[in-house]
Design a protein around this motif. Structure first.
Motif, PDB file in Angstrom:
ATOM      1  N   GLN A 200       0.829  -1.191   0.000  1.00  0.00           N
ATOM      2  CA  GLN A 200       0.000   0.000   0.000  1.00  0.00           C
ATOM      3  C   GLN A 200       0.872   1.253   0.000  1.00  0.00           C
ATOM      4  OE1 GLN A 200      -2.590  -0.491   3.458  1.00  0.00           O
ATOM      5  NE2 GLN A 200      -4.224  -1.254   2.127  1.00  0.00           N
ATOM      6  N   ARG A 201       0.289   2.336  -0.468  1.00  0.00           N
ATOM      7  CA  ARG A 201       0.980   3.606  -0.431  1.00  0.00           C
ATOM      8  C   ARG A 201       1.173   4.020   1.024  1.00  0.00           C
ATOM      9  NH1 ARG A 201      -0.911   8.230  -4.576  1.00  0.00           N
ATOM     10  NH2 ARG A 201      -0.764   6.341  -5.860  1.00  0.00           N
ATOM     11  N   GLU A 202       2.355   4.530   1.340  1.00  0.00           N
ATOM     12  CA  GLU A 202       2.661   4.915   2.714  1.00  0.00           C
ATOM     13  C   GLU A 202       3.291   6.300   2.759  1.00  0.00           C
ATOM     14  OE1 GLU A 202       5.554   2.253   4.400  1.00  0.00           O
ATOM     15  OE2 GLU A 202       7.108   2.812   2.973  1.00  0.00           O
ATOM     16  N   LEU A 203       3.095   6.944   3.897  1.00  0.00           N
ATOM     17  CA  LEU A 203       3.682   8.255   4.111  1.00  0.00           C
ATOM     18  C   LEU A 203       5.192   8.144   4.260  1.00  0.00           C
ATOM     19  CD1 LEU A 203       3.507  11.306   4.889  1.00  0.00           C
ATOM     20  CD2 LEU A 203       3.290  10.529   7.255  1.00  0.00           C
ATOM     21  N   VAL A 204       5.917   9.064   3.616  1.00  0.00           N
ATOM     22  CA  VAL A 204       7.358   9.163   3.795  1.00  0.00           C
ATOM     23  C   VAL A 204       7.688  10.374   4.662  1.00  0.00           C
ATOM     24  CG1 VAL A 204       9.583   9.454   2.656  1.00  0.00           C
ATOM     25  CG2 VAL A 204       7.812   8.039   1.586  1.00  0.00           C
ATOM     26  N   ALA A 205       7.209  11.551   4.246  1.00  0.00           N
ATOM     27  CA  ALA A 205       7.530  12.775   4.977  1.00  0.00           C
ATOM     28  C   ALA A 205       6.518  13.865   4.639  1.00  0.00           C
ATOM     29  CB  ALA A 205       8.940  13.259   4.645  1.00  0.00           C
ATOM     30  N   LEU A 206       6.284  14.738   5.617  1.00  0.00           N
ATOM     31  CA  LEU A 206       5.390  15.878   5.440  1.00  0.00           C
ATOM     32  C   LEU A 206       6.081  17.136   5.911  1.00  0.00           C
ATOM     33  CD1 LEU A 206       2.043  14.478   6.930  1.00  0.00           C
ATOM     34  CD2 LEU A 206       2.566  14.806   4.507  1.00  0.00           C
ATOM     35  N   ILE A 207       5.680  18.272   5.320  1.00  0.00           N
ATOM     36  CA  ILE A 207       6.163  19.560   5.794  1.00  0.00           C
ATOM     37  C   ILE A 207       5.031  20.563   5.641  1.00  0.00           C
ATOM     38  CG2 ILE A 207       7.187  20.127   3.536  1.00  0.00           C
ATOM     39  CD1 ILE A 207       9.388  21.639   5.114  1.00  0.00           C
TER      40      ILE A 207
END
Length: 118
Positions: free
Chosen positions: A43-50
């Protein structure tokens, strides 16, 4: 809102890549920018947010190796990836939450493939 991602490619274990994603269109304000990834069969997963005030959030698997940054003047988000591992192989997608003409919302880029070879 359109997103154009670039910077993917083939790299050896331990190498580095820098992804870029530029947003364009009738954008009033970008609230949050981020990178997600999807490996084959997963599944698509979060890597990083800003967010706009540069507060960041990282997946545990990339902490200390990846760095997310943004240039508000250019509506562009970057992902500097160091010490790459085979398990980082995936299609990387940028995602933007923006206020835009027509109301805004969440927008996805087209994806850029990162392949880490051992």
């Amino acid at each position: 809102v359109q997103l154009q991602a670039s910077g993917g490619g083939l790299v050896q274990v331990g190498g580095s890549l820098r992804l870029s994603c530029a947003a364009s269109g009738s954008i009033f304000s970008i609230v949050r920018m981020g990178w997600y990834r999807q490996a084959p069969g997963k599944q698509r997963e979060l890597v990083a947010l800003i967010n706009r005030d540069t507060e960041t959030n990282y997946a545990d698997s990339v902490k200390g190796r990846f760095t997310i940054s943004r240039d508000n003047a250019k509506n562009t988000v970057y992902l500097q990836m160091n010490s790459l591992k085979p398990e980082d192989t995936a299609v990387y997608y940028c995602h933007v939450v923006a206020l835009a003409r027509g109301g805004g919302g969440g927008y996805w880029g087209q994806g850029t493939l990162v392949t880490v070879s051992s």
